[in-house]
Design a protein around this motif. Structure first.
Motif, PDB file in Angstrom:
ATOM      1  N   UNK A   1       0.830  -1.207   0.000  1.00 55.25           N
ATOM      2  CA  UNK A   1       0.000   0.000   0.000  1.00 55.25           C
ATOM      3  C   UNK A   1       0.861   1.253   0.000  1.00 55.25           C
ATOM      4  N   UNK A   2       1.956   1.232   0.745  1.00 52.99           N
ATOM      5  CA  UNK A   2       2.850   2.388   0.784  1.00 52.99           C
ATOM      6  C   UNK A   2       3.456   2.663  -0.591  1.00 52.99           C
ATOM      7  N   UNK A   3       3.935   1.604  -1.243  1.00 49.76           N
ATOM      8  CA  UNK A   3       4.558   1.782  -2.554  1.00 49.76           C
ATOM      9  C   UNK A   3       3.552   2.273  -3.587  1.00 49.76           C
ATOM     10  N   UNK A   4       2.344   1.712  -3.572  1.00 51.45           N
ATOM     11  CA  UNK A   4       1.303   2.149  -4.501  1.00 51.45           C
ATOM     12  C   UNK A   4       0.917   3.602  -4.242  1.00 51.45           C
ATOM     13  N   UNK A   5       0.796   3.962  -2.973  1.00 53.23           N
ATOM     14  CA  UNK A   5       0.426   5.327  -2.608  1.00 53.23           C
ATOM     15  C   UNK A   5       1.463   6.336  -3.098  1.00 53.23           C
ATOM     16  N   UNK A   6       2.728   6.084  -2.774  1.00 50.42           N
ATOM     17  CA  UNK A   6       3.777   7.039  -3.141  1.00 50.42           C
ATOM     18  C   UNK A   6       3.919   7.133  -4.659  1.00 50.42           C
ATOM     19  N   UNK A   7       3.825   5.999  -5.338  1.00 53.37           N
ATOM     20  CA  UNK A   7       4.030   5.979  -6.779  1.00 53.37           C
ATOM     21  C   UNK A   7       2.895   6.656  -7.554  1.00 53.37           C
ATOM     22  N   UNK A   8       1.650   6.482  -7.084  1.00 51.64           N
ATOM     23  CA  UNK A   8       0.525   6.895  -7.918  1.00 51.64           C
ATOM     24  C   UNK A   8      -0.389   7.962  -7.321  1.00 51.64           C
ATOM     25  N   UNK A   9      -0.444   8.089  -5.986  1.00 49.69           N
ATOM     26  CA  UNK A   9      -1.509   8.895  -5.401  1.00 49.69           C
ATOM     27  C   UNK A   9      -1.044   9.986  -4.438  1.00 49.69           C
ATOM     28  N   UNK A  10       0.204  10.013  -4.061  1.00 51.09           N
ATOM     29  CA  UNK A  10       0.648  10.871  -2.954  1.00 51.09           C
ATOM     30  C   UNK A  10       0.381  12.344  -3.211  1.00 51.09           C
ATOM     31  N   UNK A  11       0.492  12.791  -4.446  1.00 47.41           N
ATOM     32  CA  UNK A  11       0.354  14.220  -4.747  1.00 47.41           C
ATOM     33  C   UNK A  11      -1.048  14.736  -4.507  1.00 47.41           C
ATOM     34  N   UNK A  12      -2.030  13.854  -4.404  1.00 48.87           N
ATOM     35  CA  UNK A  12      -3.425  14.289  -4.314  1.00 48.87           C
ATOM     36  C   UNK A  12      -4.045  14.052  -2.942  1.00 48.87           C
ATOM     37  N   UNK A  13      -3.264  13.575  -1.980  1.00 50.46           N
ATOM     38  CA  UNK A  13      -3.802  13.247  -0.660  1.00 50.46           C
ATOM     39  C   UNK A  13      -3.298  14.259   0.365  1.00 50.46           C
ATOM     40  N   UNK A  14      -4.183  14.861   1.155  1.00 56.68           N
ATOM     41  CA  UNK A  14      -3.746  15.817   2.178  1.00 56.68           C
ATOM     42  C   UNK A  14      -2.816  15.156   3.205  1.00 56.68           C
ATOM     43  N   UNK A  15      -1.749  15.849   3.609  1.00 54.34           N
ATOM     44  CA  UNK A  15      -0.823  15.274   4.595  1.00 54.34           C
ATOM     45  C   UNK A  15      -1.508  14.839   5.886  1.00 54.34           C
ATOM     46  N   UNK A  16      -2.537  15.567   6.319  1.00 53.64           N
ATOM     47  CA  UNK A  16      -3.217  15.196   7.556  1.00 53.64           C
ATOM     48  C   UNK A  16      -3.877  13.819   7.438  1.00 53.64           C
ATOM     49  N   UNK A  17      -4.366  13.496   6.229  1.00 58.09           N
ATOM     50  CA  UNK A  17      -4.987  12.189   6.025  1.00 58.09           C
ATOM     51  C   UNK A  17      -3.924  11.093   6.021  1.00 58.09           C
ATOM     52  N   UNK A  18      -2.746  11.420   5.485  1.00 53.46           N
ATOM     53  CA  UNK A  18      -1.616  10.484   5.549  1.00 53.46           C
ATOM     54  C   UNK A  18      -1.266  10.207   7.008  1.00 53.46           C
ATOM     55  N   UNK A  19      -1.365  11.248   7.825  1.00 52.85           N
ATOM     56  CA  UNK A  19      -1.108  11.071   9.248  1.00 52.85           C
ATOM     57  C   UNK A  19      -2.042  10.050   9.871  1.00 52.85           C
ATOM     58  N   UNK A  20      -3.310  10.056   9.469  1.00 51.24           N
ATOM     59  CA  UNK A  20      -4.247   9.075  10.000  1.00 51.24           C
ATOM     60  C   UNK A  20      -3.923   7.667   9.517  1.00 51.24           C
ATOM     61  N   UNK A  21      -3.466   7.569   8.287  1.00 47.46           N
ATOM     62  CA  UNK A  21      -3.018   6.268   7.758  1.00 47.46           C
ATOM     63  C   UNK A  21      -1.908   5.703   8.631  1.00 47.46           C
ATOM     64  N   UNK A  22      -0.920   6.532   8.938  1.00 47.45           N
ATOM     65  CA  UNK A  22       0.205   6.085   9.770  1.00 47.45           C
ATOM     66  C   UNK A  22      -0.243   5.805  11.200  1.00 47.45           C
ATOM     67  N   UNK A  23      -1.130   6.649  11.707  1.00 44.68           N
ATOM     68  CA  UNK A  23      -1.587   6.458  13.082  1.00 44.68           C
ATOM     69  C   UNK A  23      -2.357   5.149  13.239  1.00 44.68           C
TER      70      UNK A  23
END
Length: 205
Positions: free
Chosen positions: A89-111
């Motif tokens: 999921x991390x590799x897919x996210x960074x490769x294809x979707x990271x530019x369009x996701x708010x950092x705060x939402x990424x924080x919830x993913x990690x949390x």
């Protein structure tokens, strides 16, 4: 009439221990990403992390989890398959979707990965101490990275160093399981709490 199988026949049907494979896949990929998070290397290094995340941290670790099924190891199955899926999921996210996701939402993913790792750590307290240290360091890493994504970049750097510690612990347990099994004795201690096998608590101390 066939009697009981002899030792050689029993040895033929012995299942290999998949835990060292899962642990080293996790350890190497975590180390490489954590060097970036700690600030040792920049964004230009991330594509190599993604390649590892797909092939080693993801695929090899997920396969190790599946191989825990015939061994009856629920903990190993859930841990390796989950973190293998994390790396995918991390590799897919960074490769294809990271530019369009708010950092705060990424924080919830990690949390949320930190929450999962926290209760896996609670489960690991019944296992050998070396394994429980991995999960302790890992849930702290996820929480720090989440805080970093929520707008505190210093936490990302600290989380990178916590990830390096996590990787070293996982690499140690992988090495211990390989070395101890091949030598048939406790060359590298794991701090056994219970007399069960592999990631559930190796018999060698």
């Amino acid at each position: 009439m066939h009697g009981a199988p002899d030792d050689r026949e029993s040895e033929m049907y012995k299942l290999a221990n998949p835990a060292p494979l899962g642990l080293v896949g996790f350890a190497v990929t975590t180390w490489m990403l954590s060097m970036v998070n700690a600030g040792w290397y920049g964004a230009a290094s991330v594509p190599l992390v993604l390649a590892l995340a797909f092939a080693f941290g993801g695929t090899a670790q997920f396969c190790a989890g599946l191989l825990e099924l015939p061994r009856g190891n629920t903990f190993g199955f859930v841990a390796f398959c989950s973190y293998g899926a994390f790396w995918w999921s991390f590799a897919l996210f960074v490769q294809f979707y990271a530019a369009h996701v708010p950092p705060a939402f990424v924080g919830w993913y990690l949390f949320m990965w930190g929450v999962f790792t926290f209760y896996m750590w609670l489960g690991s307290l019944a296992l050998n101490r070396a394994v429980s240290y991995i999960f302790l360091a890992l849930w702290i890493t996820f929480v720090l990275l989440a805080i970093g994504a929520w707008g505190f970049p210093a936490a990302t750097m600290i989380g990178g160093y916590a990830g390096l510690v996590t990787a070293v612990l996982a690499l140690y347990v992988s090495a211990a399981e390989i070395i101890n099994e091949t030598h048939g004795r406790a060359v590298l201690p794991l701090g056994v709490r219970t007399p069960v096998n592999s990631i559930r608590g190796a018999q060698v101390v």
